[in-house]
Design an enzyme around this catalytic site. Structure first.
Site, PDB file in Angstrom:
ATOM      1  NE  ARG A   1       2.592  -0.097   6.524  1.00  0.00           N
ATOM      2  CZ  ARG A   1       1.838  -1.187   6.458  1.00  0.00           C
ATOM      3  NH1 ARG A   1       1.039  -1.401   5.437  1.00  0.00           N
ATOM      4  NH2 ARG A   1       1.864  -2.071   7.438  1.00  0.00           N
TER       5      ARG A   1
ATOM      6  CG  HIS B   1       4.414  -6.306   7.129  1.00  0.00           C
ATOM      7  ND1 HIS B   1       3.847  -5.153   6.623  1.00  0.00           N
ATOM      8  CD2 HIS B   1       3.825  -7.324   6.462  1.00  0.00           C
ATOM      9  CE1 HIS B   1       2.964  -5.474   5.684  1.00  0.00           C
ATOM     10  NE2 HIS B   1       2.926  -6.789   5.569  1.00  0.00           N
TER      11      HIS B   1
ATOM     12  CD  GLU C   1      -3.139  -7.110   6.418  1.00  0.00           C
ATOM     13  OE1 GLU C   1      -2.867  -8.311   6.248  1.00  0.00           O
ATOM     14  OE2 GLU C   1      -3.550  -6.385   5.501  1.00  0.00           O
TER      15      GLU C   1
ATOM     16  CG  ASN D   1      -3.303  -2.793   5.507  1.00  0.00           C
ATOM     17  OD1 ASN D   1      -2.983  -1.602   5.578  1.00  0.00           O
ATOM     18  ND2 ASN D   1      -2.513  -3.771   5.951  1.00  0.00           N
TER      19      ASN D   1
HETATM   20  C1  FCB Z   1      -1.687  -7.878   3.026  1.00  0.00           C
HETATM   21  C2  FCB Z   1      -0.275  -7.857   3.585  1.00  0.00           C
HETATM   22  C3  FCB Z   1       0.769  -7.436   2.588  1.00  0.00           C
HETATM   23  C4  FCB Z   1       0.492  -7.982   1.193  1.00  0.00           C
HETATM   24  C5  FCB Z   1      -0.936  -7.753   0.785  1.00  0.00           C
HETATM   25  C6  FCB Z   1      -1.270  -8.243  -0.590  1.00  0.00           C
HETATM   26  O1  FCB Z   1      -2.464  -8.745   3.775  1.00  0.00           O
HETATM   27  O2  FCB Z   1      -0.214  -6.980   4.675  1.00  0.00           O
HETATM   28  O3  FCB Z   1       2.017  -7.804   3.076  1.00  0.00           O
HETATM   29  O4  FCB Z   1       0.882  -9.289   1.096  1.00  0.00           O
HETATM   30  O5  FCB Z   1      -1.797  -8.334   1.715  1.00  0.00           O
END
Ligand code: FCB
Length: 474
Positions: free
Chosen positions: A81, A125, A170, A297
């Site tokens: 990914r 992202h 996110e 996540n």
């Molecule tokens: C998430 C992010 C990723 C990374 C992790 C630790 O929130 O998506 O990019 O920084 O945390």
């Protein structure tokens, strides 16, 4: 499920991968026609990132992608990914493409293909083209329209090489950390902009999903950070239950319910939701169109207990729900990472089952899970990250147990392949299963990489020793 050697098996065809994101690993911030992103601007503004770190060089994966793909292959991973940096392929976020940017991603995808590694590609992202931010960023609807155009352009140029697309990573973190609290780019502290950004990120997801499908994509999803909300003790149950519902709506529901069911949660505080005039006819249907999978996540749960926000005790913080008589709490009996995030593998089991129930059979992927630790190269030249081995072992055991208990989990991507630029923390926080020496860009697989490779090879996780803490409550 339990194999002869006391390991928990994963289902046949389970997908094993590692995850990264463009700004965190690529470097090459101004090369080959790339435009500036909000993270370039933010990290170059003094005071925003620890130690003044920036992603200018990062892991230099823009130049070292072949080595990184070889690394993935040597660990036996069949999925990777990564994310596309929007201003690398469309420097100002609108208009013509930057061919050299697309060429980079095409070369990376070809390299993955040659090693038999399938690509899960995140379109957003967090590195929004700065020009779009100057025009209002996600607080304005036009950004969602531009995002769909960019998605179409990526699908057309790269679609034949991509197995799975993730639209947005996110949205909760973008709108809260980026627009409400200001620790992330674009560094705003503007509640109205944050509420608008929430809606436009979700509209952007919907529009992008549509154009990806129209271009022939078969696997389209979104990645949400999800947090089990757990209640400790049993005093003042009414307040605690109310606080739980509000907290869940704030951190999960606004994104999860809208994407799965086309509504914002009833318990969400009004100030976090877009004002009605921003929600156009058909928006909620667009946002909740059928997904092919949901990316989750998982890092940490949130604990609530009875307490007085005006007279906080050790490990207590004011509750974001604002419910009187309730505080958030970090139990002493749970380990914390160097991010000060609680380690709680049972939280993963819990959230997987909860989301499986809500998502009604939709395939779930853990698109990120991992931890930061104080990693260093020992005199033997090795990185013996026992904390991360323990973390992966207990979390993978929780994932296998969740599958056994009915969760529709189809894959797991460890965060992260490489130590990298950890946003506002810069390079101080190491999340990789592969150590990066940022002085010379040397990569050294850590003990956790070897552990993970063994799990992938066996398609099974060893049972963690009984004395390894994995549970918060119960
Ligand atoms: C998430 C992010 C990723 C990374 C992790 C630790 O929130 O998506 O990019 O920084 O945390």
């Amino acid at each position: 499920m339990t194999g002869s050697n006391g390991a928990l098996d994963f289902p046949e065809g389970f997908i094993w991968g590692a995850a990264t994101a463009a700004y965190q690993i690529e470097g090459a911030a101004t090369l080959d026609g790339k435009g500036p992103s909000v993270w370039d601007t933010f990290s170059h503004t003094p005071g925003n990132v620890r130690g003044g770190d920036t992603g200018d060089v990062a892991c230099d994966s823009y130049h070292r992608y072949r080595e990184d793909v070889t690394l993935l292959a040597s660990l036996g991973l069949h999925d990777y990914r990564f994310s596309i940096c929007w201003p690398r392929v469309q420097p100002g976020g609108r208009g013509p493409v930057n061919q050299k940017g697309l060429d980079y991603y095409r070369a990376l995808l070809d390299e993955l293909g040659e090693h038999g590694i399938a690509a899960m590609v995140t379109l957003y992202h967090w590195d929004l083209p700065q020009e779009l931010q100057d025009a209002g960023g996600w607080a304005v609807r036009d950004t969602a329209e531009r995002f769909a155009e960019y998605a179409a352009l990526c699908a057309e140029a790269l679609g034949d090489r991509v197995a799975r697309w993730i639209t947005v990573n996110e949205p909760q973190v973008v709108s809260n950390n980026g627009y409400r609290h200001g620790q992330h780019a674009p560094g705003l502290r503007d509640p109205a902009a944050a509420a608008a950004a929430t809606h436009h990120l979700l509209v952007g997801h919907g529009l992008a999903a549509q154009v990806l499908r129209a271009a022939g994509a078969e696997q389209v999803g979104i990645a949400l950070d999800l947090h089990p909300v757990r209640v400790l003790g049993d005093s003042r149950p009414e307040e605690l239950q109310a606080a739980r519902l509000i907290t869940e709506a704030m951190v999960n529901g606004i994104y999860l319910e809208s994407v799965l069911h086309g509504r914002y949660p009833a318990h969400a505080p009004a100030g976090l939701l877009p004002p009605p005039e921003l929600v156009a006819d058909g928006d909620m249907e667009l946002i909740s169109q059928r997904l092919d999978f949901l990316g989750m996540n998982y890092y940490s749960p949130i604990f609530l207990r009875a307490g007085d926000p005006g007279d906080l005790r050790r490990n207590e913080e004011p509750a974001r729900s604002g419910v009187a008589g309730v505080v958030e709490y970090r139990p002493d009996w749970l380990e914390r990472t160097t991010m000060n995030w609680l380690v709680d593998a049972d939280g993963l089991h819990e959230i997987l089952l909860e989301v499986s129930e809500q998502a009604d059979g939709l395939p779930l992927y853990i698109t990120e899970n991992g931890r930061a630790a104080e990693d260093y190269v020992n005199p033997q030249g090795e990185v013996d990250d026992i904390e991360r081995v323990r973390y992966l072992n207990t979390h993978l055991e929780a994932a296998a147990r969740a599958i056994k208990d009915g969760a529709s989990l189809a894959g797991y991507f460890v965060w992260s392949l490489l130590d990298n630029f950890e946003w506002a923390w810069g390079y101080q926080k190491r999340f990789g299963i592969v150590f990066v020496d940022f002085g010379n860009q040397r990569r050294i697989p850590k003990a956790s990489a070897h552990f993970y490779a063994d799990v992938v090879r066996a398609n099974a996780v060893p049972l963690p020793p009984a004395d390894w803490t994995r549970s918060a409550v119960g």
